[in-house]
Design a protein around this motif. Structure first.
Motif, PDB file in Angstrom:
ATOM      1  N   LYS A   1      40.760  38.016  33.200  1.00  0.00           N
ATOM      2  CA  LYS A   1      41.050  39.127  32.227  1.00  0.00           C
ATOM      3  C   LYS A   1      41.264  40.211  32.685  1.00  0.00           C
ATOM      4  O   LYS A   1      42.185  41.083  32.336  1.00  0.00           O
ATOM      5  N   MET A   2      40.400  40.484  33.589  1.00  0.00           N
ATOM      6  CA  MET A   2      40.424  42.109  34.429  1.00  0.00           C
ATOM      7  C   MET A   2      41.753  42.057  35.163  1.00  0.00           C
ATOM      8  O   MET A   2      42.482  43.072  35.237  1.00  0.00           O
ATOM      9  N   LYS A   3      42.322  41.026  35.750  1.00  0.00           N
ATOM     10  CA  LYS A   3      43.762  40.998  36.479  1.00  0.00           C
ATOM     11  C   LYS A   3      44.737  41.379  35.707  1.00  0.00           C
ATOM     12  O   LYS A   3      45.721  41.885  35.941  1.00  0.00           O
ATOM     13  N   GLU A   4      44.653  40.955  34.319  1.00  0.00           N
ATOM     14  CA  GLU A   4      45.730  41.358  33.348  1.00  0.00           C
ATOM     15  C   GLU A   4      45.886  42.889  33.164  1.00  0.00           C
ATOM     16  O   GLU A   4      46.696  43.508  32.583  1.00  0.00           O
ATOM     17  N   TYR A   5      44.918  43.861  33.857  1.00  0.00           N
ATOM     18  CA  TYR A   5      44.679  45.169  33.558  1.00  0.00           C
ATOM     19  C   TYR A   5      45.012  45.820  34.901  1.00  0.00           C
ATOM     20  O   TYR A   5      44.682  47.084  35.126  1.00  0.00           O
ATOM     21  N   TYR A   6      45.324  44.956  36.121  1.00  0.00           N
ATOM     22  CA  TYR A   6      45.407  45.341  37.349  1.00  0.00           C
ATOM     23  C   TYR A   6      44.255  46.074  38.068  1.00  0.00           C
ATOM     24  O   TYR A   6      44.104  47.030  38.773  1.00  0.00           O
ATOM     25  N   LEU A   7      42.989  45.623  37.724  1.00  0.00           N
ATOM     26  CA  LEU A   7      41.761  45.989  38.016  1.00  0.00           C
ATOM     27  C   LEU A   7      41.550  45.454  39.453  1.00  0.00           C
ATOM     28  O   LEU A   7      42.232  44.587  39.849  1.00  0.00           O
ATOM     29  N   GLN A   8      40.936  46.079  40.322  1.00  0.00           N
ATOM     30  CA  GLN A   8      40.820  45.712  41.480  1.00  0.00           C
ATOM     31  C   GLN A   8      39.384  44.794  41.640  1.00  0.00           C
ATOM     32  O   GLN A   8      38.248  45.034  41.671  1.00  0.00           O
ATOM     33  N   VAL A   9      39.854  43.449  41.334  1.00  0.00           N
ATOM     34  CA  VAL A   9      38.722  42.478  41.423  1.00  0.00           C
ATOM     35  C   VAL A   9      38.823  41.305  42.348  1.00  0.00           C
ATOM     36  O   VAL A   9      39.826  40.735  42.622  1.00  0.00           O
ATOM     37  N   GLN A  10      37.661  40.959  42.674  1.00  0.00           N
ATOM     38  CA  GLN A  10      37.349  39.986  43.448  1.00  0.00           C
ATOM     39  C   GLN A  10      36.413  38.859  42.799  1.00  0.00           C
ATOM     40  O   GLN A  10      35.322  39.254  42.344  1.00  0.00           O
ATOM     41  N   ALA A  11      36.812  37.565  42.331  1.00  0.00           N
ATOM     42  CA  ALA A  11      36.179  36.648  41.518  1.00  0.00           C
ATOM     43  C   ALA A  11      35.638  35.548  42.319  1.00  0.00           C
ATOM     44  O   ALA A  11      36.670  34.678  42.794  1.00  0.00           O
ATOM     45  N   ASN A  12      34.372  35.159  42.501  1.00  0.00           N
ATOM     46  CA  ASN A  12      33.963  34.028  43.298  1.00  0.00           C
ATOM     47  C   ASN A  12      34.810  33.731  44.544  1.00  0.00           C
ATOM     48  O   ASN A  12      35.523  32.883  44.660  1.00  0.00           O
ATOM     49  N   PRO A  13      34.948  34.718  45.655  1.00  0.00           N
ATOM     50  CA  PRO A  13      35.589  34.426  46.674  1.00  0.00           C
ATOM     51  C   PRO A  13      35.226  33.004  47.549  1.00  0.00           C
ATOM     52  O   PRO A  13      35.935  32.584  48.392  1.00  0.00           O
ATOM     53  N   SER A  14      33.856  32.615  47.256  1.00  0.00           N
ATOM     54  CA  SER A  14      33.265  31.585  48.022  1.00  0.00           C
ATOM     55  C   SER A  14      33.513  30.322  47.104  1.00  0.00           C
ATOM     56  O   SER A  14      32.666  29.381  47.557  1.00  0.00           O
TER      57      SER A  14
ATOM     58  N   THR B   1      28.215  37.831  49.920  1.00  0.00           N
ATOM     59  CA  THR B   1      29.065  38.058  51.082  1.00  0.00           C
ATOM     60  C   THR B   1      29.128  39.544  51.395  1.00  0.00           C
ATOM     61  O   THR B   1      29.580  40.092  50.820  1.00  0.00           O
ATOM     62  N   GLU B   2      28.671  39.901  52.938  1.00  0.00           N
ATOM     63  CA  GLU B   2      28.483  41.245  52.957  1.00  0.00           C
ATOM     64  C   GLU B   2      29.609  42.419  52.896  1.00  0.00           C
ATOM     65  O   GLU B   2      29.559  43.107  52.185  1.00  0.00           O
ATOM     66  N   GLN B   3      30.771  41.955  53.158  1.00  0.00           N
ATOM     67  CA  GLN B   3      32.071  42.609  53.223  1.00  0.00           C
ATOM     68  C   GLN B   3      32.369  42.668  51.717  1.00  0.00           C
ATOM     69  O   GLN B   3      32.914  44.059  51.404  1.00  0.00           O
ATOM     70  N   ALA B   4      32.439  41.859  51.211  1.00  0.00           N
ATOM     71  CA  ALA B   4      32.646  41.603  49.542  1.00  0.00           C
ATOM     72  C   ALA B   4      31.824  42.617  48.712  1.00  0.00           C
ATOM     73  O   ALA B   4      32.500  43.588  47.879  1.00  0.00           O
ATOM     74  N   VAL B   5      30.584  42.618  49.114  1.00  0.00           N
ATOM     75  CA  VAL B   5      29.472  43.456  48.411  1.00  0.00           C
ATOM     76  C   VAL B   5      29.683  44.931  48.735  1.00  0.00           C
ATOM     77  O   VAL B   5      29.668  45.936  48.137  1.00  0.00           O
TER      78      VAL B   5
END
Length: 263
Positions: free
Chosen positions: A36-49, A63-67
């Motif tokens: 849903k957030m991507k539908e608003y072009y928010l800068q999102v990472q969802a469950n990269p692992s 994950t250190e970098q994502a955090v």
């Protein structure tokens, strides 16, 4: 006459800004909100692992970098049940036989002892915790209810120590009370359907993105997403070509204000 029990939620004292970087970790509800957030072009990472369900496994994948790159971290606990091998929680059983693992239900203290150090470690981050409304039927209905209760207690305990930068969003309560009807479930009768997800997103947005300035930016960004995803029936027509050019112009203008669009 009211036909549903409304879950009362006050606006959060701090807001998510359109410019914030957001990390979502946890059950597939995190994926739902991320989409849903991507539908608003928010800068999102969802469950990269990958999708994770229990609090210990989610903690393993901070994950250190994502955090470090995130301003807001949204955590969705799904179940208190874990599988262990040699005394350690296994994040992914990889479809191996169940007899190779020990199944155990976490206690509140187990969860708090893992997550309190994380909250202390990342004192400059803002956290939103929620408990997934998705029912883990394979655990059994009673076991699922007990599991959700443990997760709710653990979150409540965690928030007491950091009220200014961590909060709770009641997605579980909204699903159980406001949307207490199978018409809000997918065909498996376990997951929220599209209507329910849209409703939960709207409740979330109102609580965490409620300022007029943010709402105006969200409207512009969402309209661009709708325009770019509009299905054109006759792409060779003059009208369609003019529409595509207009959308391109709008995108270029918005990129000046929101440069991450299209990245």
């Amino acid at each position: 006459m009211e036909f549903t029990t409304k879950v009362s939620i006050s606006n959060n004292p701090w807001q998510i800004q359109v410019e914030d970087k957001i990390l979502l970790l946890g059950s597939c509800f995190s994926d739902n909100m991320g989409d849903k957030m991507k539908e608003y072009y928010l800068q999102v990472q969802a469950n990269p692992s990958g999708t994770l369900y229990n609090p210990v496994s989610i903690a393993h994948h901070m994950t250190e970098q994502a955090v470090q790159e995130s301003d807001v971290i949204i955590i969705t606990f799904g179940t208190a049940w874990v599988y262990e091998k040699d005394g350690q929680v296994v994040d992914n059983c990889q479809k191996r036989p169940a007899h190779l693992f020990t199944r155990r239900r976490l206690k509140v203290d187990d969860i708090v002892s893992v997550w309190r150090p994380i909250l202390n470690q990342y004192a400059n981050k803002r956290f939103i915790f929620t408990v997934s409304p998705i029912r883990h039927i394979k655990d059994g209905l009673h076991e699922n209810t007990v599991s959700k209760g443990i997760l709710l207690q653990a979150v409540d305990e965690l928030l007491r120590g950091v009220p200014s930068r961590a909060c709770y969003f009641p997605s579980y309560e909204i699903m159980m009370d406001e949307l207490r009807d199978y018409r809000f479930y997918a065909e498996d009768m376990l997951h929220p359907n599209k209507t329910a997800i849209e409703y939960l997103w709207e409740r979330f947005r109102i609580v965490f993105m409620y300022s007029q300035s943010t709402a105006e930016k969200m409207h512009l960004l969402h309209q661009l997403w709708l325009d770019k995803n509009h299905k054109i029936l006759h792409p060779d027509s003059d009208e369609a070509k003019a529409f595509v050019k207009q959308v391109d112009r709008e995108e270029q203008l918005l990129k000046k204000q929101f440069p991450w669009i299209g990245q």
